[in-house]
Design a protein around this motif. Structure first.
Motif, PDB file in Angstrom:
ATOM      1  N   LYS A  52       1.053 -13.649   7.769  1.00 12.08           N
ATOM      2  CA  LYS A  52       0.137 -14.733   7.448  1.00 12.08           C
ATOM      3  C   LYS A  52      -1.253 -14.436   7.980  1.00 12.08           C
ATOM      4  CE  LYS A  52       2.487 -18.923   6.674  1.00 12.08           C
ATOM      5  NZ  LYS A  52       3.403 -19.895   7.224  1.00 12.08           N
ATOM      6  N   GLY A  53      -2.255 -14.752   7.198  1.00 11.48           N
ATOM      7  CA  GLY A  53      -3.624 -14.646   7.679  1.00 11.48           C
ATOM      8  C   GLY A  53      -4.232 -13.265   7.570  1.00 11.48           C
ATOM      9  N   THR A  54      -3.496 -12.318   7.000  1.00 10.14           N
ATOM     10  CA  THR A  54      -4.087 -10.992   6.874  1.00 10.14           C
ATOM     11  C   THR A  54      -4.614 -10.763   5.463  1.00 10.14           C
ATOM     12  OG1 THR A  54      -1.911 -10.117   6.405  1.00 10.14           O
ATOM     13  CG2 THR A  54      -2.729  -9.817   8.632  1.00 10.14           C
ATOM     14  N   THR A  55      -5.523  -9.827   5.365  1.00  8.79           N
ATOM     15  CA  THR A  55      -6.057  -9.448   4.072  1.00  8.79           C
ATOM     16  C   THR A  55      -5.592  -8.037   3.775  1.00  8.79           C
ATOM     17  OG1 THR A  55      -7.990 -10.809   4.447  1.00  8.79           O
ATOM     18  CG2 THR A  55      -8.163  -9.136   2.742  1.00  8.79           C
ATOM     19  N   VAL A  56      -4.896  -7.893   2.660  1.00  6.12           N
ATOM     20  CA  VAL A  56      -4.329  -6.601   2.314  1.00  6.12           C
ATOM     21  C   VAL A  56      -4.914  -6.122   0.998  1.00  6.12           C
ATOM     22  CG1 VAL A  56      -2.205  -5.386   1.745  1.00  6.12           C
ATOM     23  CG2 VAL A  56      -2.205  -7.114   3.538  1.00  6.12           C
ATOM     24  N   GLY A  57      -5.376  -4.908   0.984  1.00  4.35           N
ATOM     25  CA  GLY A  57      -5.901  -4.327  -0.240  1.00  4.35           C
ATOM     26  C   GLY A  57      -4.854  -3.438  -0.875  1.00  4.35           C
ATOM     27  N   VAL A  58      -4.844  -3.398  -2.196  1.00  2.00           N
ATOM     28  CA  VAL A  58      -3.925  -2.504  -2.892  1.00  2.00           C
ATOM     29  C   VAL A  58      -4.770  -1.554  -3.714  1.00  2.00           C
ATOM     30  CG1 VAL A  58      -1.986  -2.332  -4.470  1.00  2.00           C
ATOM     31  CG2 VAL A  58      -2.237  -4.355  -3.031  1.00  2.00           C
ATOM     32  N   ILE A  59      -4.663  -0.270  -3.432  1.00  2.00           N
ATOM     33  CA  ILE A  59      -5.439   0.691  -4.203  1.00  2.00           C
ATOM     34  C   ILE A  59      -4.513   1.709  -4.841  1.00  2.00           C
ATOM     35  CG2 ILE A  59      -7.525   0.424  -2.806  1.00  2.00           C
ATOM     36  CD1 ILE A  59      -6.801   3.001  -1.365  1.00  2.00           C
ATOM     37  N   GLY A  60      -5.061   2.422  -5.785  1.00  2.00           N
ATOM     38  CA  GLY A  60      -4.280   3.422  -6.503  1.00  2.00           C
ATOM     39  C   GLY A  60      -4.914   3.640  -7.852  1.00  2.00           C
ATOM     40  N   PRO A  61      -4.598   4.763  -8.473  1.00  2.00           N
ATOM     41  CA  PRO A  61      -5.191   5.043  -9.779  1.00  2.00           C
ATOM     42  C   PRO A  61      -4.716   4.051 -10.837  1.00  2.00           C
ATOM     43  CG  PRO A  61      -3.594   6.733  -9.154  1.00  2.00           C
ATOM     44  CD  PRO A  61      -3.781   5.857  -7.977  1.00  2.00           C
ATOM     45  N   ASN A  62      -5.398   4.037 -11.975  1.00  2.00           N
ATOM     46  CA  ASN A  62      -5.005   3.141 -13.059  1.00  2.00           C
ATOM     47  C   ASN A  62      -3.571   3.412 -13.473  1.00  2.00           C
ATOM     48  OD1 ASN A  62      -7.423   1.786 -13.344  1.00  2.00           O
ATOM     49  ND2 ASN A  62      -8.274   3.383 -14.647  1.00  2.00           N
ATOM     50  N   GLY A  63      -2.846   2.326 -13.767  1.00  2.00           N
ATOM     51  CA  GLY A  63      -1.487   2.483 -14.239  1.00  2.00           C
ATOM     52  C   GLY A  63      -0.500   2.862 -13.163  1.00  2.00           C
ATOM     53  N   SER A  64      -0.875   2.645 -11.902  1.00  2.00           N
ATOM     54  CA  SER A  64       0.023   3.049 -10.823  1.00  2.00           C
ATOM     55  C   SER A  64       1.003   1.937 -10.468  1.00  2.00           C
ATOM     56  CB  SER A  64      -0.789   3.422  -9.593  1.00  2.00           C
ATOM     57  OG  SER A  64      -1.618   2.344  -9.225  1.00  2.00           O
ATOM     58  N   THR A 209     -15.354  -2.173  -0.750  1.00  5.78           N
ATOM     59  CA  THR A 209     -14.991  -3.569  -0.531  1.00  5.78           C
ATOM     60  C   THR A 209     -13.677  -3.647   0.234  1.00  5.78           C
ATOM     61  OG1 THR A 209     -15.835  -3.850  -2.760  1.00  5.78           O
ATOM     62  CG2 THR A 209     -14.929  -5.788  -1.697  1.00  5.78           C
ATOM     63  N   VAL A 210     -12.768  -2.766  -0.126  1.00  8.73           N
ATOM     64  CA  VAL A 210     -11.489  -2.712   0.573  1.00  8.73           C
ATOM     65  C   VAL A 210     -11.731  -2.431   2.052  1.00  8.73           C
ATOM     66  CG1 VAL A 210      -9.341  -1.421   0.788  1.00  8.73           C
ATOM     67  CG2 VAL A 210     -10.234  -1.977  -1.459  1.00  8.73           C
ATOM     68  N   GLU A 211     -12.557  -1.425   2.283  1.00  6.54           N
ATOM     69  CA  GLU A 211     -12.875  -1.028   3.649  1.00  6.54           C
ATOM     70  C   GLU A 211     -13.483  -2.196   4.427  1.00  6.54           C
ATOM     71  OE1 GLU A 211     -13.362   2.637   4.694  1.00  6.54           O
ATOM     72  OE2 GLU A 211     -13.496   1.790   6.683  1.00  6.54           O
ATOM     73  N   GLN A 212     -14.323  -2.955   3.720  1.00  2.00           N
ATOM     74  CA  GLN A 212     -15.078  -4.023   4.354  1.00  2.00           C
ATOM     75  C   GLN A 212     -14.208  -5.250   4.653  1.00  2.00           C
ATOM     76  OE1 GLN A 212     -18.471  -4.649   1.923  1.00  2.00           O
ATOM     77  NE2 GLN A 212     -19.282  -6.296   3.178  1.00  2.00           N
ATOM     78  N   PHE A 213     -13.271  -5.543   3.773  1.00  2.00           N
ATOM     79  CA  PHE A 213     -12.568  -6.815   3.869  1.00  2.00           C
ATOM     80  C   PHE A 213     -11.154  -6.741   4.432  1.00  2.00           C
ATOM     81  CE2 PHE A 213     -15.792  -8.127   0.825  1.00  2.00           C
ATOM     82  CZ  PHE A 213     -16.084  -9.393   1.277  1.00  2.00           C
ATOM     83  N   CYS A 214     -10.492  -5.598   4.221  1.00  2.00           N
ATOM     84  CA  CYS A 214      -9.050  -5.607   4.441  1.00  2.00           C
ATOM     85  C   CYS A 214      -8.654  -5.227   5.860  1.00  2.00           C
ATOM     86  CB  CYS A 214      -8.374  -4.656   3.463  1.00  2.00           C
ATOM     87  SG  CYS A 214      -8.628  -5.158   1.779  1.00  2.00           S
ATOM     88  N   ASP A 215      -7.567  -5.844   6.297  1.00  2.00           N
ATOM     89  CA  ASP A 215      -6.984  -5.456   7.573  1.00  2.00           C
ATOM     90  C   ASP A 215      -6.049  -4.276   7.367  1.00  2.00           C
ATOM     91  OD1 ASP A 215      -8.100  -7.760   8.870  1.00  2.00           O
ATOM     92  OD2 ASP A 215      -6.604  -8.928   7.790  1.00  2.00           O
ATOM     93  N   GLU A 216      -5.511  -4.230   6.148  1.00  2.00           N
ATOM     94  CA  GLU A 216      -4.513  -3.213   5.859  1.00  2.00           C
ATOM     95  C   GLU A 216      -4.619  -2.832   4.391  1.00  2.00           C
ATOM     96  OE1 GLU A 216      -0.315  -3.103   7.955  1.00  2.00           O
ATOM     97  OE2 GLU A 216      -0.210  -4.016   5.982  1.00  2.00           O
ATOM     98  N   VAL A 217      -4.288  -1.599   4.088  1.00  2.00           N
ATOM     99  CA  VAL A 217      -4.374  -1.168   2.698  1.00  2.00           C
ATOM    100  C   VAL A 217      -3.070  -0.494   2.288  1.00  2.00           C
ATOM    101  CG1 VAL A 217      -5.562   0.362   1.086  1.00  2.00           C
ATOM    102  CG2 VAL A 217      -6.867  -0.852   2.808  1.00  2.00           C
ATOM    103  N   MET A 218      -2.630  -0.810   1.058  1.00  2.00           N
ATOM    104  CA  MET A 218      -1.444  -0.155   0.513  1.00  2.00           C
ATOM    105  C   MET A 218      -1.902   0.765  -0.608  1.00  2.00           C
ATOM    106  SD  MET A 218       0.853  -3.555   0.136  1.00  2.00           S
ATOM    107  CE  MET A 218       2.516  -2.990   0.225  1.00  2.00           C
ATOM    108  N   LEU A 219      -1.416   1.984  -0.565  1.00  2.00           N
ATOM    109  CA  LEU A 219      -1.754   2.938  -1.626  1.00  2.00           C
ATOM    110  C   LEU A 219      -0.534   3.085  -2.533  1.00  2.00           C
ATOM    111  CD1 LEU A 219      -3.338   5.188  -3.015  1.00  2.00           C
ATOM    112  CD2 LEU A 219      -2.644   6.723  -1.182  1.00  2.00           C
ATOM    113  N   ILE A 220      -0.740   2.796  -3.806  1.00  2.00           N
ATOM    114  CA  ILE A 220       0.361   2.872  -4.757  1.00  2.00           C
ATOM    115  C   ILE A 220       0.059   3.925  -5.802  1.00  2.00           C
ATOM    116  CG2 ILE A 220       1.542   1.588  -6.579  1.00  2.00           C
ATOM    117  CD1 ILE A 220       1.482  -0.791  -4.927  1.00  2.00           C
ATOM    118  N   HIS A 221       1.057   4.719  -6.089  1.00  2.00           N
ATOM    119  CA  HIS A 221       0.892   5.725  -7.135  1.00  2.00           C
ATOM    120  C   HIS A 221       2.229   5.943  -7.818  1.00  2.00           C
ATOM    121  CE1 HIS A 221       0.397  10.071  -8.483  1.00  2.00           C
ATOM    122  NE2 HIS A 221      -0.269   9.319  -9.308  1.00  2.00           N
TER     123      HIS A 221
END
Lengths: 393, 268
Positions: A52-64, A209-221
Motif C-alpha cells: 500500500k502507498g507505493t508507486t510502481v512503474g511497469v516498463i518493457g518494449p511494446n507488446g511485452s 518519469t518512471v525514474e522520477q515518480f516510482c519507488d519500484e519498477v517492474m521490467l516485463i518482456h
C-alpha cells in the motif's frame, strides 16, 4: 506491511484466431475440422506484490504484456492462471472519456462518465462547475459531444477522471496523449495521489518519469517479469540489454571494421556505470576499441538524438581539433560531457570512427546507446541554456 | 442475494446507462418516443386489416386481442434486438473499465421496460376506447398487471443475457436470432388467441400442452385475460409449467452470462 495488490503465478493466454470476428458457422467448421486453438501467452508466471502507498512503474518494449497486466489488475481481463487480490477501490486513468455517448451533451456525459468511474453523483453535482471550468468547456457543455474536437473530448474526460478518489490508481500511457499542459496536470494529480498515500501502478515508455515518480519498477518482456527493483537499476538494465538486443531501437551498424568498437560504457561522476544522468551533471562515455591494423589519424565522433529522432548535437575529434596520431590494438577513448546541459528525456548516443578524409568509415553505431536524463529543476525545454538575469531600475 | 447487493452498489451506473440508452434512442429522431408507440400500433392495424381481408369475418378474434398481443410481443422483440449488441456495442467500456458486466443486459432491459410501460399506457387507452364502444370496461384484474410485467421483464432479461453473451462469441448470432424470432412470432398467440389453437388442434390434443410451454404463450394470454372482460386464461398443468420454467431459464441464463463474461474483453 499491507499489500494493495497481490498475485501469484499470474498468466493470461489468448486464443490465436484470424482477423475475422468469431462466428457460429466458423466455430462449427472448426469443430468439424478438429483444429485446435493456438495459444499465445501474453503474460506468464508473474508474481506481483505491491505494498500500500507505493508507486510502481511497469516498463518493457511494446507488446511485452504491460497493458495485459494492468487489465488483469483492473479486473477487465480474466486471468488464465492465478488470480489477483486487491485491497480497495481501483480506478484507472486510461479510460478518458470511456462510455461517452456521442448523442448526449457534455453535461449528460459528465454524469455518465462519473458513474462509470464510480464517482458518487452527489459529489459530481457539487463539483460540476469546477469540472467544466477545468476542461474549459463552459460554453459547449450543453452541446452533444459528437461535435467536440478530439482535444475537447479528452479534456472533458480527463477533468472528470481527476475527481476520482480510488485507493489504487492505474495509469496507462496517459503521458503519451494530450499536450504539454495536459501532461503537467496529469503529473500534478499523480503527485497529489502519492501524497495522499495511494497506491499507483503505471505503464509508460517515458523512462525519466518512471525514474522520477516510482519507488519500484517492474521490467516485463515477452510476458515474463524479468526484473523488479529500484528504478535506476531496472531502467539501466532495460536500456542496456533489452532495447538493443530486441532491436526495438532503429539501430544501425556499419563500417569496414578495421577498427571495431568493442563496447561503450556510460559512467557517472563517481565513475559508476549508469544509464541515467542528472541534468547539469557529468556524463562520461568510455569507448573500448580494437584496431586490427594500424590506422593513421583516426577520427572519433559522436552525436546525440532525442527519443523521437531530433538531432541535438554532434561533433568529432577532428572538428574539436583533438587529433589522434594513430591507433593499433586495443585502447580506450573517453568522451566527457561536462556539464550535461540536456534536460529530462530519453536520448540516443551514436558513435563512429572514420578516417581523417572521411573516405573510410571504420565502424559506426547509429542510435546504438540509449540513456536517460533526469532533471530536478522545474524549467522546461530540451536543453539548459546558460544564462543570467540582470535587473536595472 | 449477492448479485442484488452488487446491483444496488452500482445503481448509479445502472440508471446512468438506462438514461443513456433512452436518450440515445429518442434523441436521434424528431418524433422520438412517438415512434415506439406508433410501431406496434401500425403493426396491429396491419394485422387486423389483413386478417379480416384474408380470413374474413369468420376468425374469432377481437381487435383488442391483437392490440394487446402486438404490444406485449414488441416488448420482447425490443429487448432481444437492442439487447443483442449491448455488450459488443460497449466494447471500449468493457475493455477499459471494470464493472459487473451484468449491468449491460440489465440496463438495456430496464430501458426497454420503461419504454414498454409508456407503450402500455397508450395501449390501455386504446383498448379502453375499443371496449367502451362495445359498452364494456377493462377487467378489474388490470390492476394486477404489474405482476405479469415483472415476470415478463425477468423473462426478457434472461433472453437478453443469453443473446448478448452469444453475440460476443458468435457475431452471426443476429441472423440466427432473427430467424428464430420470425418463427416464434407465429408460434405465439400474437395475432390469434389460444382458442384458435384449441380448434386447430382438436384432432391432436397433445399439441395444446406443448404449445403452452412457450412462455410467451402464457404471458400474452395472461395480458389478455387480465385486461379483457370475458377472456379466460387457459389454466392447465402445461400452462403452469409454462409459467414456472422461465424461473429455471433465468438462473441458467445468469450462470451462462457470468461464465461467458470472463472472456468478454478477449473476444471483443
Amino acid at each position: 506491511m499491507t499489500l494493495a495488490i497481490e498475485a501469484e503465478n499470474l498468466g493470461k493466454a489468448y486464443k490465436v484466431q484470424g482477423m475475422a470476428p468469431p462466428t457460429l458457422l466458423g466455430t462449427c467448421m472448426r469443430l468439424i475440422n478438429r483444429k485446435p486453438w493456438e495459444r499465445f501467452w501474453a503474460l506468464r508466471d508473474v508474481d506481483i506484490k505491491i505494498p500500500k502507498g507505493t508507486t510502481v512503474g511497469v516498463i518493457g518494449p511494446n507488446g511485452s504484456g504491460k497493458s495485459s497486466m494492468l487489465g488483469l489488475i483492473a479486473g477487465t481481463i480474466t486471468p488464465t492462471t492465478g488470480n489477483v487480490r486487491t485491497q480497495g477501490r481501483i480506478s484507472s486513468l486510461l479510460e478518458l472519456g470511456a462510455g461517452f455517448h456521442p448523442d448526449l451533451t457534455g453535461r449528460e456525459n459528465v454524469f455518465l462518465n462519473a458513474a462509470i468511474l464510480g464517482i458518487p453523483r452527489e459529489f459530481v453535482r457539487k463539483r460540476f462547475d469546477h469540472i467544466v471550468d477545468f476542461a474549459g468547456l463552459r460554453e459547449f457543455i450543453d452541446m452533444p459531444v459528437k461535435h467536440y474536437s478530439s482535444g475537447m473530448y479528452v479534456r472533458l474526460g480527463f477533468s472528470v477522471a481527476l475527481e476520482m478518489n480510488p485507493d489504487i490508481l492505474l495509469v496507462d500511457e496517459v503521458l503519451a496523449v494530450g499536450d504539454m499542459a495536459f501532461q503537467m496536470q496529469c503529473l500534478d494529480r499523480i503527485r497529489q495521489f502519492q501524497k495522499q498515500g495511494k497506491t499507483l501502478v503505471f505503464v509508460t515508455h517515458a523512462l525519466e518519469t518512471v525514474e522520477q515518480f516510482c519507488d519500484e519498477v517492474m521490467l516485463i518482456h515477452d510476458g515474463k517479469l524479468i526484473m523488479q527493483g529500484a528504478p535506476s537499476d531496472v531502467i539501466f538494465n532495460y536500456l542496456k540489454s533489452y532495447m538493443v538486443r530486441i532491436g526495438m531501437l532503429n539501430v544501425e551498424e556499419h563500417g569496414t571494421r578495421d577498427v571495431e568498437m568493442l563496447d561503450a560504457t556510460f559512467l557517472d561522476e563517481m565513475g559508476n556505470e549508469t544509464a541515467t544522468f542528472e541534468s547539469g551533471g557529468v556524463m562520461t562515455v568510455e569507448i573500448r576499441y580494437k584496431a586490427y591494423k594500424r590506422i593513421e589519424k583516426p577520427v572519433f565522433g559522436f552525436n546525440i538524438k532525442t527519443g523521437n529522432g531530433f538531432y541535438v548535437f554532434g561533433s568529432n575529434t577532428q572538428m574539436e581539433k583533438v587529433p589522434i596520431d594513430s591507433i593499433e590494438g586495443e585502447g580506450t577513448m573517453r568522451l566527457r560531457i561536462d556539464p550535461l546541459t540536456l534536460k529530462k528525456g530519453n536520448f540516443f548516443l551514436s558513435l563512429s570512427i572514420h578516417s581523417w578524409d572521411h573516405s573510410v568509415q571504420y565502424h559506426r553505431r547509429e542510435d546504438w546507446h540509449p540513456f536517460a536524463v533526469k532533471d530536478l529543476s522545474e524549467t522546461p525545454g530540451l536543453m539548459r541554456l546558460n544564462h543570467t538575469w540582470e535587473h536595472r531600475e | 442475494m449477492h448479485i442484488l447487493k452488487t446491483i444496488n452498489m452500482y445503481r448509479d451506473l445502472v440508471w446512468n446507462l438506462v438514461a443513456r440508452d433512452l436518450k440515445g434512442r429518442y434523441k436521434g429522431s424528431v418524433l422520438g418516443f412517438l415512434w415506439t408507440v406508433l410501431t406496434p400500433l401500425f403493426m396491429a392495424i396491419i394485422y387486423i386489416f389483413f386478417l379480416r381481408l384474408i380470413a374474413g369475418r369468420g376468425v374469432p378474434i377481437q381487435n383488442e386481442d391483437i392490440i394487446i398481443g402486438v404490444f406485449a410481443w414488441q416488448f420482447t422483440v425490443q429487448c432481444v434486438s437492442s439487447g443483442m449488441s449491448c455488450v459488443t456495442g460497449s466494447s471500449s467500456l468493457v475493455k477499459k473499465v471494470y464493472f459487473p458486466r451484468l449491468l449491460l443486459p440489465l440496463s438495456i432491459t430496464l430501458s426497454s421496460l420503461i419504454n414498454f410501460l409508456l407503450m402500455l399506457l397508450v395501449q390501455l387507452i386504446i383498448v379502453s376506447i375499443l371496449l367502451f364502444r362495445e359498452g364494456q370496461i377493462l377487467d378489474p384484474w388490470t390492476a394486477a398487471l404489474p405482476v405479469i410485467i415483472i415476470y415478463h421483464f425477468l423473462f426478457n432479461f434472461s433472453l437478453v443475457m443469453l443473446v448478448s453473451a452469444a453475440n460476443v462469441y458468435f457475431r452471426d448470432t443476429q441472423h440466427v436470432v432473427n430467424l428464430f424470432l420470425s418463427a416464434w412470432f407465429f408460434m405465439s398467440p400474437v395475432m390469434y388467441t389460444f382458442s384458435l389453437v384449441q380448434t386447430m388442434t382438436a384432432d391432436i390434443p397433445i399439441l395444446q400442452p406443448i404449445y403452452l410451454l412457450n412462455p410467451l404463450a402464457v404471458i400474452i394470454s395472461g395480458y389478455r385475460s387480465m385486461q379483457l372482460p370475458g377472456a379466460e386464461f387457459p389454466w392447465s398443468n402445461a400452462a403452469l409449467i409454462g409459467w414456472l420454467w422461465p424461473a429455471v431459464l433465468l438462473i441458467i441464463a445468469y450462470l451462462v452470462f457470468q461464465r461467458a463474461q470472463r472472456n468478454f474483453s478477449d473476444m471483443l
